[in-house]
Write an enzyme that holds these catalytic residues in place. Structure first.
Site, PDB file in Angstrom:
ATOM      1  N   CYS A  54      -5.234 -13.734 -14.631  1.00  0.00           N
ATOM      2  CA  CYS A  54      -6.490 -13.828 -13.893  1.00  0.00           C
ATOM      3  C   CYS A  54      -7.066 -15.236 -14.050  1.00  0.00           C
ATOM      4  O   CYS A  54      -6.877 -15.887 -15.079  1.00  0.00           O
ATOM      5  CB  CYS A  54      -7.490 -12.794 -14.411  1.00  0.00           C
ATOM      6  SG  CYS A  54      -9.026 -12.778 -13.442  1.00  0.00           S
ATOM      7  N   ASP A  56     -10.008 -15.883 -14.520  1.00  0.00           N
ATOM      8  CA  ASP A  56     -11.155 -15.791 -15.431  1.00  0.00           C
ATOM      9  C   ASP A  56     -11.060 -16.822 -16.559  1.00  0.00           C
ATOM     10  O   ASP A  56     -10.023 -16.923 -17.223  1.00  0.00           O
ATOM     11  CB  ASP A  56     -11.201 -14.369 -16.020  1.00  0.00           C
ATOM     12  CG  ASP A  56     -12.519 -14.074 -16.718  1.00  0.00           C
ATOM     13  OD1 ASP A  56     -12.869 -14.816 -17.660  1.00  0.00           O
ATOM     14  OD2 ASP A  56     -13.187 -13.105 -16.331  1.00  0.00           O
ATOM     15  N   ARG A  58     -12.108 -16.900 -19.390  1.00  0.00           N
ATOM     16  CA  ARG A  58     -12.010 -16.392 -20.767  1.00  0.00           C
ATOM     17  C   ARG A  58     -10.593 -15.956 -21.138  1.00  0.00           C
ATOM     18  O   ARG A  58     -10.380 -15.436 -22.238  1.00  0.00           O
ATOM     19  CB  ARG A  58     -12.973 -15.205 -20.937  1.00  0.00           C
ATOM     20  CG  ARG A  58     -14.425 -15.575 -20.702  1.00  0.00           C
ATOM     21  CD  ARG A  58     -15.278 -14.354 -20.499  1.00  0.00           C
ATOM     22  NE  ARG A  58     -14.875 -13.610 -19.309  1.00  0.00           N
ATOM     23  CZ  ARG A  58     -15.406 -12.458 -18.919  1.00  0.00           C
ATOM     24  NH1 ARG A  58     -16.364 -11.912 -19.638  1.00  0.00           N
ATOM     25  NH2 ARG A  58     -14.981 -11.846 -17.827  1.00  0.00           N
ATOM     26  N   HIS A 110      -6.862  -8.191 -17.631  1.00  0.00           N
ATOM     27  CA  HIS A 110      -7.808  -8.115 -18.758  1.00  0.00           C
ATOM     28  C   HIS A 110      -8.901  -7.096 -18.450  1.00  0.00           C
ATOM     29  O   HIS A 110      -9.333  -6.957 -17.307  1.00  0.00           O
ATOM     30  CB  HIS A 110      -8.429  -9.491 -19.058  1.00  0.00           C
ATOM     31  CG  HIS A 110      -9.312 -10.009 -17.964  1.00  0.00           C
ATOM     32  ND1 HIS A 110     -10.684  -9.913 -18.006  1.00  0.00           N
ATOM     33  CD2 HIS A 110      -9.018 -10.610 -16.795  1.00  0.00           C
ATOM     34  CE1 HIS A 110     -11.196 -10.448 -16.909  1.00  0.00           C
ATOM     35  NE2 HIS A 110     -10.204 -10.876 -16.145  1.00  0.00           N
ATOM     36  N   CYS A 113     -12.362  -7.039 -15.927  1.00  0.00           N
ATOM     37  CA  CYS A 113     -12.040  -8.004 -14.866  1.00  0.00           C
ATOM     38  C   CYS A 113     -13.011  -7.838 -13.692  1.00  0.00           C
ATOM     39  O   CYS A 113     -13.123  -6.755 -13.097  1.00  0.00           O
ATOM     40  CB  CYS A 113     -10.601  -7.779 -14.395  1.00  0.00           C
ATOM     41  SG  CYS A 113     -10.093  -8.954 -13.114  1.00  0.00           S
TER      42      CYS A 113
HETATM   43 ZN   LIG Z   1     -10.282 -11.067 -14.059  1.00  0.00          ZN
END
Ligand SMILES: [Zn+2]
Length: 221
Positions: A54, A56, A58, A110, A113
């Site tokens: 992803c 993302d 993090r 994750h 998400c």
């Molecule tokens: Zn995500």
């Protein structure tokens, strides 16, 4: 895509544009201190792994697997999707398999998400709805299982897992992976899920290194 982003932490809100370049100087200093040959060793790359994760912020592949630059070839998009018309993903996959000869392709989702949470809702978000539609398709295929989970968080967590599993399966459907197997190339496809809350990666145990489990209609013979 961040899950219902709250106020940024004090640390991340202090990151500035100039600070990134200062940080780069610190990175160079630290890398050379630990290994004077650090950058010379990166003149060629030979990563054994392609990571599809992803976007993302993090979930940084190297950091959470304690690996270095050069060790993981990375493709990221919202909700770690493998869409069969996505030329970006296909180009990365083709290069990883046919030029870099990676041994493993890992789809890593994750919990929490934002893409998956958005796809579970009935809200329209704009252009991205066309991307999230693929996650809604995953929900549709597994609706019986998901609708039986009363708790919203647990249902979202399960959809995160099922989305990883379906996208690992999508990898196996590609001509790129199937041709590699047909040619005797040693390559495995895996599905993982990462917990931002604990830092732990869980192997969803859907690893495969042949097309035996593919529905017949997807098999190239
Ligand atoms: Zn995500």
């Amino acid at each position: 895509m961040c899950a219902k982003t709250k106020k940024p932490s004090r640390e991340s809100s202090q990151i500035t544009y100039e600070g990134l370049l200062d940080g780069n100087k610190k990175f160079i200093k630290s890398a050379l201190k630990s290994d004077p040959d650090f950058f010379n060793k990166l003149s060629v790359q030979n990563p054994p792994v392609l990571w599809i994760g992803c976007a993302d912020s993090r979930v940084p592949a190297n950091q959470i697997t304690h690996t270095n630059p050069g060790e993981i070839f990375v493709h990221r998009n919202i909700a770690n999707m493998v869409i069969h018309t996505d030329m970006n993903m296909l180009s990365v996959l083709d290069y990883a398999v046919n030029v870099l000869h990676v041994k493993h392709v890992i789809v890593t989702g994750h919990y929490g998400c934002g893409g998956v949470l958005a796809a579970m809702s009935n809200q329209a978000f704009g252009l991205i709805d066309n991307w999230l539609r693929h996650i809604k398709d995953v929900y549709r295929v597994h609706a019986d299982e998901l609708d039986a989970i009363a708790d919203d968080n647990l249902r979202a967590n399960r959809l995160v897992e099922l989305n990883v599993i379906e996208n690992a399966y999508n990898l196996c459907k590609t001509s790129i992976i199937q041709n590699a197997w047909k040619n005797g190339q040693e390559i495995s496809v895996h599905g993982w899920v990462y917990s931002i809350a604990t830092g732990k990666i869980t192997d969803l145990k859907v690893s495969t290194s042949n097309n035996d489990k593919l529905d017949d209609v997807f098999k190239f013979k």
